[in-house]
Design an enzyme around this catalytic site. Structure first.
Site, PDB file in Angstrom:
ATOM      1  N   CYS A 119      -5.217  -3.682   2.876  1.00  0.00           N
ATOM      2  CA  CYS A 119      -4.867  -3.528   4.282  1.00  0.00           C
ATOM      3  C   CYS A 119      -6.051  -3.707   5.254  1.00  0.00           C
ATOM      4  O   CYS A 119      -6.477  -4.826   5.500  1.00  0.00           O
ATOM      5  CB  CYS A 119      -4.198  -2.168   4.483  1.00  0.00           C
ATOM      6  SG  CYS A 119      -3.231  -2.021   6.009  1.00  0.00           S
ATOM      7  N   LYS A 153      -9.730   1.696  -1.738  1.00  0.00           N
ATOM      8  CA  LYS A 153      -9.920   1.129  -0.401  1.00  0.00           C
ATOM      9  C   LYS A 153     -11.270   1.530   0.197  1.00  0.00           C
ATOM     10  O   LYS A 153     -11.591   2.714   0.309  1.00  0.00           O
ATOM     11  CB  LYS A 153      -8.783   1.614   0.502  1.00  0.00           C
ATOM     12  CG  LYS A 153      -8.722   0.972   1.875  1.00  0.00           C
ATOM     13  CD  LYS A 153      -7.479   1.484   2.598  1.00  0.00           C
ATOM     14  CE  LYS A 153      -7.296   0.839   3.955  1.00  0.00           C
ATOM     15  NZ  LYS A 153      -6.088   1.387   4.637  1.00  0.00           N
ATOM     16  N   GLU A 190       0.856  -1.188   0.000  1.00  0.00           N
ATOM     17  CA  GLU A 190       0.000   0.000   0.000  1.00  0.00           C
ATOM     18  C   GLU A 190       0.897   1.245   0.000  1.00  0.00           C
ATOM     19  O   GLU A 190       2.010   1.233   0.530  1.00  0.00           O
ATOM     20  CB  GLU A 190      -0.846  -0.045   1.271  1.00  0.00           C
ATOM     21  CG  GLU A 190      -1.876   1.027   1.448  1.00  0.00           C
ATOM     22  CD  GLU A 190      -2.660   0.834   2.748  1.00  0.00           C
ATOM     23  OE1 GLU A 190      -3.742   1.421   2.869  1.00  0.00           O
ATOM     24  OE2 GLU A 190      -2.189   0.100   3.653  1.00  0.00           O
TER      25      GLU A 190
END
Length: 267
Positions: free
Chosen positions: A153, A115, A44
């Protein structure tokens, strides 16, 4: 002979110097492709990272067709691989950015994912600086008989994201991450990666930042939750050969997806 697809996780610590990040990425991709990898997953925020977050994020954000993605495309073309990495993407307002994972091959962008779940936990406030992604149908790509899907994540803590990916046909979850260090955080990281693999009967490949900010331990897990390859706490590459037929065999023995009584819908 069993059909396999080699993939790699490449662990490094991105900085506030995009050109330097690209140099490291090129080296890691060269190492991974030299060991046979056809897909290389990077962390990321691979394009730009600063801790703590500040206004430099928006100043260094780029578009999906900007110079960072173009450079990744050149790297992918030179090595004949698919590269997956975190991009600091321009958002709809001037102050915030998007936390986007991009997948590129030698032709350019083939999938991207913004995300969904921002890291507003453990004393952090990612949403102060980042605009959340839209709950849209997953983008996936295919290679070597497998379909790949993206998450990022903190999304690991939300099993619904995995369900959406597997319902879109994903056989492999690719997870760029910056899993922040802290008490039990390495335990959470490893447990959640194994859980997402087991509950969805898929492969999972995740690339993290190394310490001191990340926990490191980038790894690749198979559909039974067996760890196939991993990196420790250094800048390094790990390669695993994914058995293309493993998912069908595992689901024949453990048809948990077919036995579900609930579907996932956006809130």
């Amino acid at each position: 002979m069993t059909d396999t697809l080699p993939i790699a996780v490449a662990q490094f610590a991105p900085t506030a110097d995009t050109a330097a990040n690209l140099e490291v990425i090129a080296q890691l991709v060269a190492t991974a492709s030299g060991r046979g990898a056809r897909v290389v997953v990077l962390p990321e925020y691979s394009s730009f990272f600063v801790d703590p977050f500040d206004e430099s994020l928006s100043e260094n954000a780029q578009d999906l067709d900007g110079p960072f993605v173009q450079a990744l495309t050149e790297i992918a073309r030179a090595r004949g691989v698919v590269v997956v990495a975190g991009l600091l993407e321009r958002a709809s307002d001037e102050r915030r950015v998007r936390n986007t994972a991009v997948a590129v091959d030698g032709t350019g962008l083939i999938a991207h994912y913004r995300k969904l779940h921002l890291y507003d936990a453990f004393g952090q406030r990612e949403s102060d600086w980042v605009e959340p992604g839209e709950a849209s149908p997953p983008q996936t790509f295919e290679l070597g008989g497998l379909r790949f899907g993206l998450m990022t994540c903190y999304d690991l803590r939300f099993p619904e994201v995995g369900r959406l990916l597997v319902d879109a046909g994903a056989d492999v979850f690719l997870v760029p991450a910056e899993w922040v260090r802290g008490p039990l955080k390495e335990h959470h990281w490893r447990t959640l990666l194994h859980a997402r693999a087991i509950e969805n009967t898929v492969f999972v490949a995740a690339a993290d930042h190394p310490p001191p900010l990340g926990v490191g331990h980038s790894l690749i897990v198979d559909p039974l939750g067996v760890e196939l390859a991993a990196v420790g706490t250094s800048t390094d590459v790990a390669v695993a050969h994914l058995d293309v037929g493993a998912i069908e065999r595992v689901r024949r023995v453990n048809p948990s997806l077919a036995l579900r009584r609930f579907r996932v819908e956006p809130r």
